[in-house]
Every structure is written in C-alpha cells, then in structure tokens.
Design an enzyme around this catalytic site. Structure first.
Site, PDB file in Angstrom:
ATOM      1  N   LEU A 101       0.882  -1.155   0.000  1.00  0.00           N
ATOM      2  CA  LEU A 101       0.000   0.000   0.000  1.00  0.00           C
ATOM      3  C   LEU A 101       0.921   1.206   0.000  1.00  0.00           C
ATOM      4  CD1 LEU A 101      -3.005   0.742   0.086  1.00  0.00           C
ATOM      5  CD2 LEU A 101      -2.871   0.759   2.577  1.00  0.00           C
ATOM      6  N   ASP A 102       0.741   2.100  -0.970  1.00  0.00           N
ATOM      7  CA  ASP A 102       1.658   3.225  -1.146  1.00  0.00           C
ATOM      8  C   ASP A 102       1.917   3.960   0.165  1.00  0.00           C
ATOM      9  OD1 ASP A 102       1.723   2.681  -3.827  1.00  0.00           O
ATOM     10  OD2 ASP A 102       0.241   4.202  -4.363  1.00  0.00           O
ATOM     11  N   LYS A 103       3.104   4.523   0.285  1.00  0.00           N
ATOM     12  CA  LYS A 103       3.483   5.279   1.480  1.00  0.00           C
ATOM     13  C   LYS A 103       2.505   6.417   1.750  1.00  0.00           C
ATOM     14  CE  LYS A 103       7.446   7.704   3.530  1.00  0.00           C
ATOM     15  NZ  LYS A 103       8.866   8.111   3.345  1.00  0.00           N
ATOM     16  N   ASP A 104       2.018   7.051   0.677  1.00  0.00           N
ATOM     17  CA  ASP A 104       1.118   8.189   0.848  1.00  0.00           C
ATOM     18  C   ASP A 104      -0.351   7.785   0.845  1.00  0.00           C
ATOM     19  OD1 ASP A 104       1.448   7.452  -1.763  1.00  0.00           O
ATOM     20  OD2 ASP A 104       1.813   9.462  -2.551  1.00  0.00           O
ATOM     21  N   SER A 105      -0.627   6.476   0.953  1.00  0.00           N
ATOM     22  CA  SER A 105      -1.991   5.970   1.084  1.00  0.00           C
ATOM     23  C   SER A 105      -2.161   5.359   2.468  1.00  0.00           C
ATOM     24  CB  SER A 105      -2.287   4.910   0.013  1.00  0.00           C
ATOM     25  OG  SER A 105      -2.134   5.447  -1.282  1.00  0.00           O
TER      26      SER A 105
END
Length: 238
Positions: A101-105
């Site tokens: 899961l993306d760092k910014d998600s």
C-alpha cells in the site's frame, strides 16, 4: 507434514531473513541433527536445527493480521527503511506484509508469517477484489466515472474494467481486481484529477471496519475460514 528449505525454515523462525540465513549456512554456523547442511537442505519435522549453537524452531502457529496503515509508513520488511511496516506492527513473530500500500496511502493491509498464502492472494489470475475510497481535487463527473470503469491507459496497458461508485462531489469508491503500480493515482492523473486521499477499505472478505489508524488485529476465525475457502487454501502445520 512437509519439508522446507533450510533458509526458509531459519527465516520463518524469526532468526533472520532468508538472505541472512544463506550467509549463516555458508559460514557453517548452522547444523541439522549435528551435521552441517548443504544450502538446499530440506528440513523435516523432527529435525534439530541449531544456529550458532542455539536451537531454533519454526513458529508452530501462523498468524494473519489486519492493519490500518497510516500515511507515511512504507510497506517493506527492510528494517533499515525508516517508518517500515514491521517496526510499526512490532509483532512478537516475524511477520511480513501481503502486497503493498503506497506510502502516501492509508487503510487496510494484511500481514502474516505464512509465506505460502501470500502467492495465493497476490496471484493476478485469481482476480481478488480490493476496495478503496478516493478523494480528488475537483468535482467528479459522469464521464470520469465511465472512463474509470471502462479502463484507462497507463503503464503501456489499459486497466481492466472495474466498479466505480460516486460517494460525494469529490469522493468515489472503486473496486479493483488488478494491482498495477500506483494504479488508482495514475488512472486519476491520466483523466486530469489529483488524488488527495486514497484509503483501502477491503481486501477480499477482510474489511477495515472501525480499526483505529496505526492499530492491528488478528483476523477472526470466521474471517480466516472464509479467506481460506475463497483461496481454496489449506495452511500447512508442523
């Protein structure tokens, strides 16, 4: 009962990574039943494995966790990465994330110490559903929803058809069976939208629910049983 490669056995005991296990084997710090094993040795139930003279054993139970990942945490087991997901969870067993899961998600990500189930969940052809709530920077139009549903050209391919539902003027829900790199953000960007927040709320039958941000929980027996049924998966036991 089944056999397991010696490096995987050491890794799943929580002693070190597979790469670290390979190094220990090469340095002849590992013995099995009093003998130095070859790198590809298959450990059998009942084998006595020592690392640097200390006995080790694989965890005799598998754990399956749901985490509400905060923004800023990186989905990696690499301990040298600041803000890695393993340090956040701080589980007594050596667990690893299933997918990314993306760092910014933020939102739902699963973790386990069962290496075999990871491939079953991530295998592309199985088309397992993942659900997200997405906030964007300008009003959502019918054309945007239609394009998202039918597929958008990103990364040299057209995304698979998916389900998209508008929730409010700037927010929509999307259900994917695909997992391209930063897929939703790229799809929105191609259509002229910037993502302000991306939260995953479901993976297959596992939902985020009211789990607080940064907290994790064990999957319930009912959740595990349904997950295994959908995967046609039987956990191995030692």
């Amino acid at each position: 009962m089944y056999h397991m490669r010696i490096n995987k056995f050491i890794s799943e005991s929580g002693k070190t990574s597979r790469r670290g296990a390979d190094k220990l084997i090469k340095e002849k710090q590992v013995t099995v039943n009093g003998r130095i094993p070859k790198p590809g040795y298959q450990v059998k139930p009942g084998d006595k494995v020592l690392v640097s003279g200390d006995p080790i054993q694989m965890a005799n139970n598998y754990v399956y966790l749901a985490l509400n990942k905060p923004v800023g945490i990186t989905s990696t087991t690499e301990k040298n990465v600041k803000g890695n997901i393993v340090d956040l969870v701080n589980h007594p067993l050596r667990v690893f994330n299933i997918g990314r899961l993306d760092k910014d998600s933020d939102g739902l990500i699963l973790l386990t110490n069962d290496g075999d189930i990871v491939n079953e969940i991530l295998r592309v052809e199985n088309e397992h559903e993942k659900e997200y709530i997405v906030s964007v920077d300008k009003p959502i139009t019918d054309e945007f929803l239609k394009n998202m549903e039918e597929g958008v050209n990103i990364l040299g391919t057209k995304t698979l058809p998916c389900k998209v539902y508008q929730k409010s003027k700037f927010e929509f829900q999307i259900i994917l069976t695909q997992g391209l790199n930063r897929q939703i953000r790229r799809m929105c960007g191609e259509l002229g939208y910037d993502v302000l927040r991306l939260q995953r709320t479901r993976v297959m039958n596992i939902t985020l629910g009211n789990l607080p941000v940064g907290q994790w929980r064990d999957l319930s027996k009912k959740e595990r049983q349904q997950l295994f049924r959908e995967l046609n998966y039987q956990p191995k036991e030692w």
